[in-house]
Motif scaffolding. Sequence first.
Motif, mmCIF file in Angstrom:
data_model
loop_
_atom_site.group_PDB
_atom_site.id
_atom_site.type_symbol
_atom_site.label_atom_id
_atom_site.label_comp_id
_atom_site.label_asym_id
_atom_site.label_seq_id
_atom_site.Cartn_x
_atom_site.Cartn_y
_atom_site.Cartn_z
ATOM 1 N N ILE A 55 -49.694 -20.695 -3.252
ATOM 2 C CA ILE A 55 -49.096 -19.366 -3.209
ATOM 3 C C ILE A 55 -48.026 -19.276 -2.135
ATOM 4 C CG2 ILE A 55 -50.882 -18.454 -1.642
ATOM 5 C CD1 ILE A 55 -50.635 -15.789 -3.273
ATOM 6 N N GLU A 56 -46.924 -18.640 -2.480
ATOM 7 C CA GLU A 56 -45.887 -18.331 -1.507
ATOM 8 C C GLU A 56 -46.392 -17.204 -0.624
ATOM 9 O OE1 GLU A 56 -41.275 -16.707 -1.531
ATOM 10 O OE2 GLU A 56 -41.966 -18.039 -3.132
ATOM 11 N N ALA A 57 -46.502 -17.464 0.668
ATOM 12 C CA ALA A 57 -47.187 -16.560 1.589
ATOM 13 C C ALA A 57 -46.172 -15.806 2.438
ATOM 14 C CB ALA A 57 -48.162 -17.344 2.472
ATOM 15 N N ASP A 58 -45.924 -14.573 2.050
ATOM 16 C CA ASP A 58 -44.872 -13.745 2.638
ATOM 17 C C ASP A 58 -45.404 -12.987 3.850
ATOM 18 O OD1 ASP A 58 -42.649 -12.204 3.079
ATOM 19 O OD2 ASP A 58 -42.739 -11.127 1.183
ATOM 20 N N GLU A 59 -44.578 -12.936 4.913
ATOM 21 C CA GLU A 59 -44.961 -12.192 6.116
ATOM 22 C C GLU A 59 -44.587 -10.720 6.050
ATOM 23 O OE1 GLU A 59 -40.836 -13.907 7.196
ATOM 24 O OE2 GLU A 59 -42.528 -14.388 5.886
ATOM 25 N N TYR A 60 -43.915 -10.284 4.998
ATOM 26 C CA TYR A 60 -43.548 -8.874 4.883
ATOM 27 C C TYR A 60 -44.816 -8.033 4.739
ATOM 28 C CZ TYR A 60 -40.081 -5.230 4.106
ATOM 29 O OH TYR A 60 -39.267 -4.135 4.263
ATOM 30 N N ASP A 61 -44.732 -6.744 5.074
ATOM 31 C CA ASP A 61 -45.956 -5.948 5.086
ATOM 32 C C ASP A 61 -46.492 -5.719 3.670
ATOM 33 O OD1 ASP A 61 -44.143 -4.028 4.245
ATOM 34 O OD2 ASP A 61 -44.405 -2.716 5.961
ATOM 35 N N THR A 62 -47.788 -5.430 3.604
ATOM 36 C CA THR A 62 -48.529 -5.407 2.347
ATOM 37 C C THR A 62 -48.231 -4.169 1.510
ATOM 38 O OG1 THR A 62 -50.307 -6.740 3.282
ATOM 39 C CG2 THR A 62 -50.881 -5.353 1.408
ATOM 40 N N ALA A 63 -48.291 -2.996 2.109
ATOM 41 C CA ALA A 63 -48.115 -1.727 1.393
ATOM 42 C C ALA A 63 -47.906 -0.626 2.423
ATOM 43 C CB ALA A 63 -49.339 -1.415 0.534
ATOM 44 N N PHE A 64 -47.546 0.565 1.961
ATOM 45 C CA PHE A 64 -47.318 1.659 2.917
ATOM 46 C C PHE A 64 -48.596 2.031 3.659
ATOM 47 C CE2 PHE A 64 -48.762 4.209 -0.706
ATOM 48 C CZ PHE A 64 -49.522 5.203 -0.104
ATOM 49 N N PHE A 65 -49.764 1.700 3.081
ATOM 50 C CA PHE A 65 -51.039 2.027 3.718
ATOM 51 C C PHE A 65 -51.682 0.816 4.390
ATOM 52 C CE2 PHE A 65 -51.491 1.305 -0.854
ATOM 53 C CZ PHE A 65 -52.395 0.245 -0.897
ATOM 54 N N VAL A 76 -52.961 -0.609 -8.743
ATOM 55 C CA VAL A 76 -52.513 -1.667 -7.831
ATOM 56 C C VAL A 76 -51.096 -1.310 -7.374
ATOM 57 C CG1 VAL A 76 -52.101 -4.132 -7.542
ATOM 58 C CG2 VAL A 76 -53.973 -3.343 -9.015
ATOM 59 N N VAL A 77 -50.928 -1.118 -6.074
ATOM 60 C CA VAL A 77 -49.728 -0.490 -5.524
ATOM 61 C C VAL A 77 -48.817 -1.525 -4.868
ATOM 62 C CG1 VAL A 77 -48.870 1.304 -3.968
ATOM 63 C CG2 VAL A 77 -51.095 1.592 -5.104
ATOM 64 N N GLY A 78 -47.584 -1.618 -5.373
ATOM 65 C CA GLY A 78 -46.595 -2.507 -4.780
ATOM 66 C C GLY A 78 -45.995 -1.920 -3.521
ATOM 67 N N ASN A 79 -45.403 -2.776 -2.673
ATOM 68 C CA ASN A 79 -44.880 -2.249 -1.398
ATOM 69 C C ASN A 79 -43.537 -1.562 -1.552
ATOM 70 O OD1 ASN A 79 -43.142 -4.413 -1.544
ATOM 71 N ND2 ASN A 79 -43.693 -5.297 0.435
ATOM 72 N N VAL A 80 -43.035 -1.427 -2.792
ATOM 73 C CA VAL A 80 -41.874 -0.573 -3.032
ATOM 74 C C VAL A 80 -42.251 0.901 -2.968
ATOM 75 C CG1 VAL A 80 -42.154 -0.481 -5.557
ATOM 76 C CG2 VAL A 80 -39.872 -0.258 -4.554
ATOM 77 N N VAL A 81 -43.547 1.186 -3.163
ATOM 78 C CA VAL A 81 -44.035 2.567 -3.221
ATOM 79 C C VAL A 81 -44.241 3.116 -1.807
ATOM 80 C CG1 VAL A 81 -45.934 4.045 -4.027
ATOM 81 C CG2 VAL A 81 -45.129 2.135 -5.446
ATOM 82 N N SER A 82 -43.917 4.390 -1.617
ATOM 83 C CA SER A 82 -44.065 5.013 -0.305
ATOM 84 C C SER A 82 -44.418 6.490 -0.468
ATOM 85 C CB SER A 82 -42.761 4.873 0.494
ATOM 86 O OG SER A 82 -41.752 5.708 -0.064
ATOM 87 N N ARG A 83 -44.525 7.205 0.663
ATOM 88 C CA ARG A 83 -44.746 8.657 0.654
ATOM 89 C C ARG A 83 -43.415 9.400 0.804
ATOM 90 N NH1 ARG A 83 -49.878 10.181 2.105
ATOM 91 N NH2 ARG A 83 -49.322 12.116 1.013
ATOM 92 N N ALA A 84 -42.322 8.739 0.512
ATOM 93 C CA ALA A 84 -40.996 9.319 0.739
ATOM 94 C C ALA A 84 -40.762 10.564 -0.111
ATOM 95 C CB ALA A 84 -39.925 8.266 0.442
ATOM 96 N N ARG A 85 -39.915 11.442 0.395
ATOM 97 C CA ARG A 85 -39.505 12.657 -0.305
ATOM 98 C C ARG A 85 -37.993 12.610 -0.535
ATOM 99 N NH1 ARG A 85 -44.383 12.804 -0.308
ATOM 100 N NH2 ARG A 85 -45.705 14.634 -0.025
ATOM 101 N N ASN A 86 -37.538 13.278 -1.593
ATOM 102 C CA ASN A 86 -36.100 13.379 -1.823
ATOM 103 C C ASN A 86 -35.530 14.549 -1.027
ATOM 104 O OD1 ASN A 86 -36.684 15.752 -3.258
ATOM 105 N ND2 ASN A 86 -36.655 14.707 -5.243
#
Length: 466
Positions: free
Chosen positions: A174-184, A66-76
């Motif tokens: 439920i608190e219904a947030d308009e922020y995006d769901t996940a990187f995908f 289960v993937v949180g929206n903090v996760v991305s395909r980012a590179r260092n």
Amino acid sequence: MHIHILGICGTFMGGVAALAREAGHRVTGCDAGVYPPMSEQLRDLGIELIEGYDADQMKLKPDCFVVGNVVSRARNAQGDARYPLMEAILEEAAPYASGPQWLGEHILRRPKQSCHVLAVAGTHGKTTTTSMLAWVLEACGRQPGFLVGGVPLNFGTSARLGAAAHQANAPFVIEADEYDTAFFDKRSKFVHYRPRTAILNNLEFDHADIFDDLAAIERQFHHLVRTIPGQGRVVFNADEASLQRVLQMGCWSQALGFGLNQGDWRIEGPPEDFAVLHQGREVARIAWSVAGVHNQLNALAALLAADHLGVPMTQAAGALTEFAKVRRRREKKGVAGGVTVYDDFAHHPTAIRTTVDGLRRQVGSARIIAVFEPRSNTMKLGTMKPQLPWSLEQVDLAICHSGGLDWSATEALASMGPRARVCANIEDTVREVAAWAHAGDHVLCMSNGGFGGIHDKLLHALEPDN
């Protein structure tokens, strides 16, 4: 089912973890910086936590990641993946879902046990209104489940299943947030919840990092409206032109408008003791210790949502007399040297102005020192900086912690003259407050993060012996 949650220590994902555990699932999770209090809360629930996002966690072989929206395909800077576990999940075609998707499919809409979902959406006031609604339903015997982006003091926890653990069609708030769901999945989180009852509290531009303009957010809100069934209810702030535009795109459910100047449902009287009016006739009265006109409107919205479940308006209004607010909503942290220090989550200019107004109404002519950090993605971009002086009009002194900003806070606050100061770090901020404050003052700290523990540092610095 065994789920492994990426980004488990965030408020939302931590709530999902708690609900999953209560529902009988095995839960493990990982995050960068596994630290108290969330780490302690999760471990107390029997949830194993792993530091970091190492690909070795594939060995856990959960049924679903289960993937949180903090996760991305980012590179260092060296080109290495910042989240190697996510890369391994994709390479091995392992099953994964976003937090909102998993919550919708496995908690809110379980086979033969779907909940009556009551979703609270809006730019401001979501956490408080969600908490109010959950408390009204609890006090009126409905045993609601809930997931809140804060900790309601009436409950002491941000999430629980309530009657939904064993009963079909049980209420779940439920608190219904308009922020995006996940990187995908770039849809807003709230489209996964499929409520029968929805509160649309207000709507203005925010989240400049993912939305181009207000119209883009309005479209997402309309996607939420499209998911509400014909026998559902939309409770909306009729004073908001943006919400009027959302409903003009189409609404297929009962729509109840409320507001100060528009709508059939209105309020009359000061925040501490006011009437609820329907087409000009008093139908209920609320007397409580919660300050602010915005909270009068939050309460009215909560009453209209509870009414959709058959809760009598007068009974719901009575329940709100015992509403104990939410942590980090003008929360009093302590008094030192006669100076009162508060903590608040406000970070958008409108929320800052509303929070300051509530405190001003409470303390009268006493001096207010506003200490804030522009920490949200929108504020870091500088999109809202022209509104900062407006948001701080009622304070006697505004002190901005400018660490990490790419724009000049000094220039943004220049129109405030000597009523504004800018400090580059927490230590200088604390010294500035301590030098200026005296007995009888009120120091209001505002941030959507931990603010470097500034509250305790201020209370220590303000002690007469320091």
